[in-house]
Design an enzyme around this catalytic site. Structure first.
Site, PDB file in Angstrom:
ATOM      1  N   ASP A 146      38.983  45.526  25.765  1.00 23.55           N
ATOM      2  CA  ASP A 146      37.916  45.062  27.093  1.00 23.55           C
ATOM      3  C   ASP A 146      38.004  46.363  28.051  1.00 23.55           C
ATOM      4  O   ASP A 146      36.909  46.926  28.206  1.00 23.55           O
ATOM      5  CB  ASP A 146      38.029  43.763  27.535  1.00 23.55           C
ATOM      6  N   SER A 159      33.843  40.059  29.230  1.00 23.58           N
ATOM      7  CA  SER A 159      34.892  41.101  29.879  1.00 23.58           C
ATOM      8  C   SER A 159      34.299  41.158  31.291  1.00 23.58           C
ATOM      9  O   SER A 159      34.605  42.417  31.690  1.00 23.58           O
ATOM     10  CB  SER A 159      34.788  42.425  29.181  1.00 23.58           C
TER      11      SER A 159
HETATM   12  C1  GLA Z   1      40.075  39.065  24.406  1.00 26.70           C
HETATM   13  C2  GLA Z   1      40.856  40.000  24.685  1.00 26.70           C
HETATM   14  C3  GLA Z   1      40.985  41.077  23.927  1.00 26.70           C
HETATM   15  C4  GLA Z   1      40.845  40.804  22.591  1.00 26.70           C
HETATM   16  C5  GLA Z   1      39.899  39.767  22.416  1.00 26.70           C
HETATM   17  C6  GLA Z   1      39.796  39.330  20.927  1.00 26.70           C
HETATM   18  O1  GLA Z   1      38.750  39.534  24.797  1.00 26.70           O
HETATM   19  O2  GLA Z   1      40.991  40.397  26.172  1.00 26.70           O
HETATM   20  O3  GLA Z   1      42.019  41.961  24.234  1.00 26.70           O
HETATM   21  O4  GLA Z   1      42.123  40.376  21.944  1.00 26.70           O
HETATM   22  O5  GLA Z   1      39.856  38.636  23.196  1.00 26.70           O
HETATM   23  O6  GLA Z   1      39.588  40.116  19.910  1.00 26.70           O
END
Ligand code: GLA
Length: 380
Positions: free
Chosen positions: A171, A125
């Site tokens: 995230d 993230s």
């Molecule tokens: C990415 C997305 C999140 C979530 C994950 C899977 O990180 O940004 O919102 O959906 O994948 O859990």
């Protein structure tokens, strides 16, 4: 020099004065609850000790100008004239600006320096961290209190409606609202949260496979669409509303792939709730079993792992000291997260890294991490 001092120094070098504010916005790792957030389900991430750092001072002319140290590049735009979405890291700043304006916020300009040690593209993230740092910049300049859930939604709108990635809320929510030394159980329906302590004598270890999938965008959006199709078939608004019993009824006419997607989401939601209990009971063994089961379901039902993730998870699971391991984040490449006995953490990291390198020829990055607090102003 830590990153706070580093970003402060860079700011002083560039502008010849001290920054007015320094903001820290962390990356995250998800312990369990994968691909459930956009079905309004449960997730259990924690913020990590890697973050985006933003040193700023206000500007009076409505311009935002941010220099990225890592990219040696400057993003600059006029708040009053954002134009259309384009390409590049500056779009995360612009997207947040656009979403705040759209919700009626009065924004003032700023300039400064951005640096980050959240690896890009690893599923930790890095973009949510930049979004939350940007949201905090506007918040602190307006003299407002930090509203974590509202700002997380702003970040999600920036991703969905400006950048064009159809991601859920996890995230941004964890980056905005994490609490030191804890994971957070987030109910993605109402964004309520519960603090969950890590079991004593355990460490969270992130193992980056170094494999990256170029089609993550389309794969992710396909899964989302399949979850929506499954919800429609079962006559519920979101898969969150489906339980195990209902899932076994009425499967006639349902595409087998879509059914497996639903099985993953329904069972994963349950695993999050059970894992929370295990963590509250200080039981890393049970928590680890749920993590392993989560990986299996992501591999077999949701099909978002790849060979490298499956290998890394298997190597981690069989290395002494490991309670459980699973892929984390969106998948198709990126990282595995493992829960490991504290006094084995270093050795575990070395052993898994060696085994993984022997098989793949890839040198994995490994992070033994601390659960950190969420986005904050660290200097004002
Ligand atoms: C990415 C997305 C999140 C979530 C994950 C899977 O990180 O940004 O919102 O959906 O994948 O859990």
């Amino acid at each position: 020099m830590n990153l706070k001092e580093f970003v402060q120094q860079k700011f002083t070098d560039l502008y010849g004065t001290e920054p007015a504010f320094i903001i820290r916005a962390p990356g995250r790792v998800n312990l369990i609850g994968e691909h459930t957030d956009y079905s309004e389900g449960f997730v259990m991430p924690m913020a990590i000790d890697r973050a985006a750092w933003l040193a700023i001072r206000p500007r009076e002319d409505g311009i935002v100008s941010a220099y990225s140290v890592e990219l040696d590049d400057r993003a600059e735009f006029d708040i009053g004239n954002l134009g259309e979405p384009g390409e590049g890291w500056g779009e995360y700043l612009k997207g947040v600006t656009w979403a705040l304006l759209d919700e009626g916020h009065e924004l003032s300009g700023w300039e400064g320096v951005l640096t980050s040690d959240v690896p890009v593209g690893a599923g930790l993230s890095s973009s949510a961290a930049i979004e939350m740092a940007t949201a905090m910049a506007y918040t602190v300049l307006a003299g407002d209190d930090w509203n974590a859930a509202a700002m997380a939604k702003i970040g999600q709108r920036a991703e969905n409606e400006w950048v064009g990635a159809n991601t859920g809320i996890m995230d941004q929510m964890i980056s905005a609202s994490a609490v030191k030394n804890h994971a957070l159980m987030i109910d993605c329906r109402d964004l309520s949260t519960q603090l969950v302590p890590l079991p004593e004598d355990t460490r969270v270890v992130i193992l980056d496979t170094m494999s990256r999938h170029t089609h993550i965008g389309s794969g992710y959006n396909d899964r989302r669409a399949e979850c929506e199709a499954a919800a429609k078939h079962f006559g519920v608004q979101f898969l969150r509303d489906l339980n195990k019993v209902e899932l076994q009824k009425n499967v006639e006419g349902l595409d087998k792939t879509v059914l497996r997607r639903a099985i993953h989401v329904v069972s994963e939601n349950d695993r999050v709730l059970q894992s929370m209990k295990a963590m509250q009971n200080q039981d890393p063994h049970i928590m680890g079993l749920y993590m392993n089961a989560s990986h299996d379901s992501l591999r077999d039902n949701f099909e978002v792992t790849n060979r490298d993730l499956d290998l890394m998870a298997a190597l981690a699971q069989e290395t002494p000291g490991c309670y459980g391991a699973r892929m984390t984040g969106g998948g198709f490449g990126g990282c595995v997260v493992a829960l490991v006995k504290t006094d084995r953490a270093e050795a575990f990291a070395n052993e898994v890294a060696t085994d993984y390198a022997n098989v793949t020829g890839l040198e994995p990055q490994i992070y033994i991490c601390q659960p950190m607090g969420g986005t904050e102003v660290v200097k004002s």
